[in-house]
Design an enzyme around this catalytic site. Structure first.
Site, short mmCIF file in Angstrom:
data_model
loop_
_atom_site.label_atom_id
_atom_site.label_comp_id
_atom_site.label_asym_id
_atom_site.label_seq_id
_atom_site.Cartn_x
_atom_site.Cartn_y
_atom_site.Cartn_z
N LYS A 70 38.76 41.90 41.28
CA LYS A 70 37.35 41.84 41.70
C LYS A 70 36.84 43.08 42.44
O LYS A 70 35.66 43.40 42.37
CB LYS A 70 37.12 40.63 42.61
CG LYS A 70 37.03 39.31 41.88
CD LYS A 70 37.01 38.19 42.91
CE LYS A 70 36.07 37.10 42.50
NZ LYS A 70 35.90 36.07 43.53
N ASP A 82 23.07 45.30 44.06
CA ASP A 82 23.06 45.40 45.53
C ASP A 82 23.88 44.28 46.16
O ASP A 82 24.62 44.49 47.12
CB ASP A 82 21.62 45.31 46.06
CG ASP A 82 20.85 46.58 45.74
OD1 ASP A 82 21.48 47.57 45.32
OD2 ASP A 82 19.61 46.57 45.90
N ASP A 107 29.12 34.74 43.58
CA ASP A 107 29.82 33.77 44.44
C ASP A 107 28.92 33.24 45.56
O ASP A 107 28.92 32.05 45.87
CB ASP A 107 31.08 34.40 45.08
CG ASP A 107 32.27 34.39 44.13
OD1 ASP A 107 32.29 33.54 43.22
OD2 ASP A 107 33.17 35.23 44.30
N GLY A 133 37.70 31.63 58.59
CA GLY A 133 38.28 32.53 57.60
C GLY A 133 37.45 33.79 57.46
O GLY A 133 36.23 33.78 57.73
N ALA A 137 36.32 35.52 50.09
CA ALA A 137 35.32 34.47 49.88
C ALA A 137 34.35 34.41 51.05
O ALA A 137 33.15 34.13 50.87
CB ALA A 137 36.02 33.13 49.69
N ARG A 160 42.12 38.18 63.94
CA ARG A 160 40.79 38.42 64.51
C ARG A 160 40.13 39.70 64.00
O ARG A 160 38.93 39.76 63.78
CB ARG A 160 40.93 38.46 66.05
CG ARG A 160 39.58 38.56 66.75
CD ARG A 160 39.72 38.67 68.26
NE ARG A 160 38.44 39.16 68.78
CZ ARG A 160 37.56 38.40 69.42
NH1 ARG A 160 37.80 37.15 69.66
NH2 ARG A 160 36.41 38.92 69.83
N TYR A 224 38.97 23.40 46.48
CA TYR A 224 38.56 22.28 45.63
C TYR A 224 39.74 21.54 45.00
O TYR A 224 39.55 20.66 44.17
CB TYR A 224 37.56 22.73 44.55
CG TYR A 224 38.03 23.88 43.70
CD1 TYR A 224 38.89 23.66 42.63
CD2 TYR A 224 37.64 25.17 43.99
CE1 TYR A 224 39.34 24.72 41.86
CE2 TYR A 224 38.08 26.24 43.24
CZ TYR A 224 38.93 26.00 42.18
OH TYR A 224 39.39 27.05 41.43
N GLY A 245 34.24 22.00 47.24
CA GLY A 245 34.20 23.38 46.75
C GLY A 245 34.05 23.53 45.24
O GLY A 245 33.77 24.62 44.74
#
Ligand code: NAP
Length: 277
Positions: A70, A82, A107, A133, A137, A160, A224, A245
């Site tokens: 990706k 963009d 996404d 997270g 994603a 972190r 999911y 999901g």
């Protein structure tokens, strides 16, 4: 008599056998009676450049791109939209008639559309969003929530520094919260999103305390498999609206299918059943 060209599309990843996209697009092609094909393609990273270059010559109108390609594919296309640049990854390629390839990312669109369909009363302005997270994603989720108009995002990640990097990139509407304090962040959240892989079959559950979770919050999980994660089950017990999901996966496929095959599909129960086969 010249026969019309049969449009080809597919998904490129490595591995690819687990992808549900062929079932989803195949279902839509059959539903609309379109004489096209959508195929899974397992492409080794070392072959990616050659494969992308060959697609226009082979009759492809577009492809989806998934893990691990990706990010790298961004350098292999003629133009990146963009929103894909903002997210830092491409998941949908559109191949124009002149052979030029455009890279887009759907996404974030899929995430928001799923939220809107499954929780119709959800409003971005309802209050802060809490994102657990800070991986790939999470970037799409953040971009789409900011675009939708959430007033504030509290982001918490085991590592972190990854959350801090997103704060630097996406700006001051983001606040980083320590992973061990994620439960406190949830107390004020109107929208709670798990973007970690925790809760997925074969992985540990997400063990963030939910004592402060408000029944008015909308809770969604990107995982999911299973459809109802331990997070969603616990949120349902509190009285929250929960969103699984699978819908994100289905909705992110809509813009690609429409561009490639000229018909806008709807995400309905039959689409969900096709993905679950
Ligand atoms: P990724 O870039 O590898 O990020 C994984 C995230 O999970 C990171 O924040 C990571 O934290 C966290 N994590 C992993 N193991 C953990 C643990 N033991 N304890 C705490 N945190 C942990 O993956 P991704 O591409 O963002 O995908 C994340 C999840 O979303 C996956 O389950 C994926 O299948 C799902 N997803 C679903 C859709 C959909 O359409 N529904 C779309 C995209 C992704 P660290 O930074 O500390 O490692």
């Amino acid at each position: 008599m010249t026969l019309p060209k049969i449009p080809l599309a597919g998904v490129i990843g490595h591995p690819i056998a687990q992808s549900k996209s062929p079932q989803v697009h195949g279902h839509w092609l059959r539903t609309f009676g379109i004489k096209g094909h959508y195929i899974p393609m397992d492409v080794n990273p070392s072959d990616l450049k050659k494969v992308i270059k060959a697609l226009p010559k082979m009759g492809f109108v577009g492809v989806n791109v998934t893990i691990p390609h990706k990010e790298r594919v961004m350098d292999l296309v003629h133009q990146v939209t963009d929103r894909a640049t903002l997210i830092g990854a491409v998941n949908t390629l559109i191949i124009r008639e002149d052979g030029k390839i455009i890279g887009d990312n759907t996404d974030g669109y899929g995430f928001i559309e799923n939220l809107r369909q499954a929780a119709p009363n959800w409003q971005a302005a309802d209050g802060p969003a809490v994102i657990l997270g800070a991986g790939g994603a999470a970037r799409a989720v953040i971009a789409s929530l900011l675009d939708a108009g959430v007033p504030e995002i509290l982001i918490s990640n085991r590592t972190r520094v990854r959350a801090e990097t997103l704060r630097e990139e996406f700006g001051t509407r983001l606040t980083v919260v320590d992973w061990f304090q994620a439960g406190n962040a949830i107390e004020g959240g109107a929208t709670i999103v798990n973007t970690t892989s925790l809760g997925m079959a074969g992985k540990p559950d997400l063990r963030v305390p939910l004592d402060g979770l408000k029944p008015s919050a909308v809770v969604t999980d990107l995982v999911y498999n299973p459809l109802e994660t331990q997070l969603l089950a616990a949120a349902k017990d509190v009285g929250c609206t929960t969103v699984d999901g699978l819908g994100m996966l289905l909705h992110q496929a809509v813009p690609g299918f429409e561009r490639w095959f000229g018909t806008r599909p709807t995400v309905d129960d039959a689409t969900r059943q096709a993905a679950l086969k």
